[in-house]
Motif scaffolding. Structure first.
Motif, short mmCIF file in Angstrom:
data_model
loop_
_atom_site.label_atom_id
_atom_site.label_comp_id
_atom_site.label_asym_id
_atom_site.label_seq_id
_atom_site.Cartn_x
_atom_site.Cartn_y
_atom_site.Cartn_z
N VAL A 112 33.39 30.07 45.95
CA VAL A 112 33.57 31.50 45.67
C VAL A 112 32.69 32.24 46.68
N THR A 113 33.31 32.94 47.62
CA THR A 113 32.51 33.52 48.70
C THR A 113 31.95 34.89 48.33
N MET A 114 30.71 35.11 48.75
CA MET A 114 30.05 36.39 48.55
C MET A 114 29.60 36.87 49.93
N ALA A 115 30.15 38.01 50.37
CA ALA A 115 29.94 38.44 51.75
C ALA A 115 28.55 39.05 51.96
N LYS A 116 28.04 39.73 50.92
CA LYS A 116 26.77 40.43 51.09
C LYS A 116 26.00 40.27 49.79
N PHE A 117 24.74 39.87 49.88
CA PHE A 117 24.02 39.63 48.63
C PHE A 117 23.65 40.93 47.94
N ASP A 118 23.95 40.93 46.65
CA ASP A 118 23.57 42.04 45.78
C ASP A 118 23.40 41.39 44.41
N PHE A 119 22.28 41.62 43.74
CA PHE A 119 21.99 40.84 42.54
C PHE A 119 23.00 41.09 41.43
N VAL A 120 23.44 42.35 41.27
CA VAL A 120 24.40 42.66 40.21
C VAL A 120 25.74 41.98 40.50
N GLU A 121 26.15 42.03 41.78
CA GLU A 121 27.38 41.34 42.18
C GLU A 121 27.27 39.84 41.96
N THR A 140 42.38 24.76 44.46
CA THR A 140 41.85 25.95 45.13
C THR A 140 40.64 25.57 45.98
N ALA A 141 40.69 25.90 47.26
CA ALA A 141 39.57 25.61 48.17
C ALA A 141 38.58 26.77 48.20
N VAL A 142 39.09 27.99 48.36
CA VAL A 142 38.21 29.15 48.51
C VAL A 142 38.74 30.35 47.74
N ILE A 143 37.83 31.06 47.11
CA ILE A 143 38.18 32.31 46.42
C ILE A 143 37.30 33.41 47.01
N ASP A 144 37.93 34.52 47.39
CA ASP A 144 37.14 35.68 47.83
C ASP A 144 36.53 36.30 46.57
N GLY A 145 35.22 36.20 46.46
CA GLY A 145 34.55 36.61 45.23
C GLY A 145 34.79 38.07 44.88
N ALA A 146 34.93 38.93 45.89
CA ALA A 146 35.10 40.36 45.63
C ALA A 146 36.51 40.67 45.13
N SER A 147 37.54 40.13 45.82
CA SER A 147 38.92 40.50 45.48
C SER A 147 39.58 39.49 44.56
N GLY A 148 39.05 38.27 44.50
CA GLY A 148 39.67 37.23 43.68
C GLY A 148 40.78 36.49 44.40
N ALA A 149 41.12 36.90 45.64
CA ALA A 149 42.20 36.22 46.38
C ALA A 149 41.80 34.76 46.64
N ALA A 150 42.77 33.86 46.38
CA ALA A 150 42.45 32.43 46.48
C ALA A 150 43.29 31.74 47.54
N LEU A 151 42.71 30.69 48.12
CA LEU A 151 43.38 29.89 49.15
C LEU A 151 43.36 28.44 48.67
#
Ligand code: 4UW
Length: 530
Positions: A244-253, A32-43
């Motif tokens: 694991v990508t995070m699009a917008k910083f939010d401490f709880v996320e 796995t190269a990249v995971i969308d941290g919000a949705s979990g979709a992986a590439l």
């Protein structure tokens, strides 16, 4: 002069694409190269490389290639990684743009860099489009990754079945990326980084940072900034780790993503260390997967570093560098527990450094034991930029005839090569690791009808983090408040550039030639804090 305690590393003569992805094994392609941290979709690496190649082929078929500059305005997502490397794979140059920028900021960067294409996403499209049109870029050259009628989308690019072009570029001179940085002078400038600069910095830093294939690396630092670009987008891929990508910083996320994705290596800037050390919510999440946190982009206090390491029971490291150095020049390596957490560690391989007196310009001697006097840090190596775009004067003022880049940071070095940043001689302010040029805020403050004169410096907030503070001379007898001034700035600048403290004074200290004496204001600020 002093160098790295580590021997030199070999720097292959390759494009960044060939270097990162050219030798992937069959087994690595399935990782796995990249995971969308919000949705979990992986590439997987296989899909990522396929997408990069398709994007490169489609863009090349549209005439994008060596000489084309493409603006990239997009938060951290898996799509960013494919588009970014696709543009480079086509031989074009990426100018990466801060997603917080106002349309004016975006337009300035597009115009200055000579960008003829822009890639963005629908949430940023309104501002991006206005800026692109003002910079002469038409809708068919504005790619909207997630799709918008009248624009090409990522899906459109992936559907074009054109081969990626055969490239013959010279990695040493071909400009891969053009991030913007103020450097040691006022306005943001295009920093020309070659393919070789990018390849070199990964080679120089990879063993010291020590990301391994099994690491899940939390990618919350923006890819548009050189820290995220080199350390996440390039280095983590070279190590075959998963981002694991995070699009917008939010401490709880942030806490949730570490827990849910079992992130093991987390790159941060110091304000996040403050939250990790102090925030009560930290106790409610399982962060046991984290073995290492690396902080960079602004000074990390030693006691704060220790508090983070204790609370998370993990290693804490620090890196130092600047956009103009691709960026890493100093690091606390993963296997060096003896180095002080208040230092930025040792020089990376293949670099020479020296300290020079800010008063005499003379080189400062390094003692045989103990610590040197402070001086401006100068660095030289294969990761130092080609220069500032269309700005030979600024380039000459920054890189001297011997090839040393003047960082504008004041440091000491120990006999063992441990470097500690103690001050900054340049104007630059860092807010949460983001760059702010004080001259830009000063010019804006002077447009306020009740402000006669103003100067902006970096001051410390209650947590010791740097914030922009304005010293203001009000027009005589006008009753302007600090709140009014802050609101005036807030309405006109990107959020990270807000003025966060105001002090009224009788006159701005200036030299005979009219230059603001920032060091006097900084001394005043320090004295008030004691
Ligand atoms: N301590 C004190 C620090 C530190 C620091 C940066 O926006 P730029 O141009 O670039 C960066 C680069 C961040 C970075 C470099 C290498 C690295 O290993 C890492 O962590 C993995 C991050 O932010 O700003 C450059 C300016 O930022 C200040 C310093 O003034 C420098 O000239 N700066 N890192 N650890 N100050």
């Amino acid at each position: 002069m002093f160098t790295s305690p580590y021997g030199p590393v070999e720097i292959p003569t390759q494009s960044i694409f060939d270097y990162l992805f050219g030798d992937l094994t069959e087994a690595e392609l399935d990782r796995t190269a990249v995971i969308d941290g919000a949705s979990g979709a992986a590439l997987s690496y296989r899909t990522l490389v396929d997408q990069i190649t398709r994007v490169a082929g489609a863009l090349a078929a549209d005439g994008v290639g060596p000489g084309t500059v493409v603006g990239l305005l997009c938060p951290n997502t898996p799509e960013f990684t494919a588009i970014f490397h696709g543009i480079l794979r086509a031989g074009a140059t990426v100018t990466s743009i801060n997603s917080l920028y106002t349309p004016d900021d975006i337009q300035r960067q597009l115009h200055d860099s000579g960008a003829t294409w822009l890639v963005t996403v629908t949430p940023l499209l309104a501002g991006a489009k206005a800026a692109a049109h003002a910079a002469g870029i038409s809708d068919e050259n504005i790619v909207v990754i997630d799709g918008e009628p009248g624009h090409p989308s990522l899906a459109d690019l992936l559907a074009v079945d054109a081969a990626a072009p055969a490239l013959s570029i010279d990695p040493a001179t071909h400009v891969a990326v053009l991030p913007y940085s103020s450097g040691t002078t006022a306005a943001p400038k295009g920093v020309m980084l070659s393919h070789r600069n990018l390849v070199a910095n990964v080679q120089q830093a990879r063993d010291l940072i020590g990301v391994i294939p099994d690491d899940k690396v939390l990618a919350l630092l923006p890819f548009y900034h050189i820290y995220g670009m080199t350390v996440l987008l390039n280095l983590a891929f070279k190590q075959r780790a998963s981002l694991v990508t995070m699009a917008k910083f939010d401490f709880v996320e942030f806490l949730r993503m570490i827990q849910d994705h079992r992130c093991s290596y987390v790159f941060i800037a110091p304000p996040i260390a403050v939250a990790v050390a102090k925030h009560p919510l930290v106790e409610e999440y399982d962060l046991s997967s984290v073995h290492t946190i690396l902080s960079g982009a602004a000074p990390l206090d030693g006691a704060l570093a220790a508090a983070v390491a204790t609370r998370l029971d993990c290693r804490i490291l620090q890196g130092y560098g600047m956009t103009e150095v691709s960026p890493v020049s100093h690091l606390i390596p993963i296997d060096a527990p003896h180095l002080s957490r208040a230092s930025v560690g040792v020089t990376v391989p293949n670099m020479d450094c020296k300290l020079v007196s800010t008063e005499t310009g003379e080189e400062i001697e390094i003692p045989e034991d103990g610590v040197s006097e402070p001086g401006e840090l100068l660095v030289r190596g294969p990761n130092v930029m080609l220069g500032y775009l269309n700005n030979e004067k600024a380039t000459r003022e920054t890189i001297d005839a011997d090839g040393f880049l003047h960082t504008g940071d004041i440091a000491t070095v120990s006999a063992l090569g441990e470097v500690t940043i103690v001050d900054r001689s340049k104007e630059l302010i860092k807010y949460k690791g983001y760059q702010i040029a004080p001259a830009e805020l000063e010019a804006l403050l002077l447009t306020h009808p009740r402000i006669k004169d103003a100067a902006v410096i970096g001051a410390a907030d209650a947590d010791g983090q740097e914030i922009p503070k304005a010293f203001v001379v009000a027009v005589a007898e006008s009753a302007v408040t600090a709140e009014e001034i802050m609101a005036y700035v807030t309405e006109r600048v990107a959020p990270h550039k807000k003025v966060r403290a105001v002090e009224f004074i009788d006159a701005i200290p200036k030299s005979a030639s009219g230059k603001i004496l920032r060091k006097d204001l900084r001394a005043k600020e320090k004295a008030a804090a004691v």
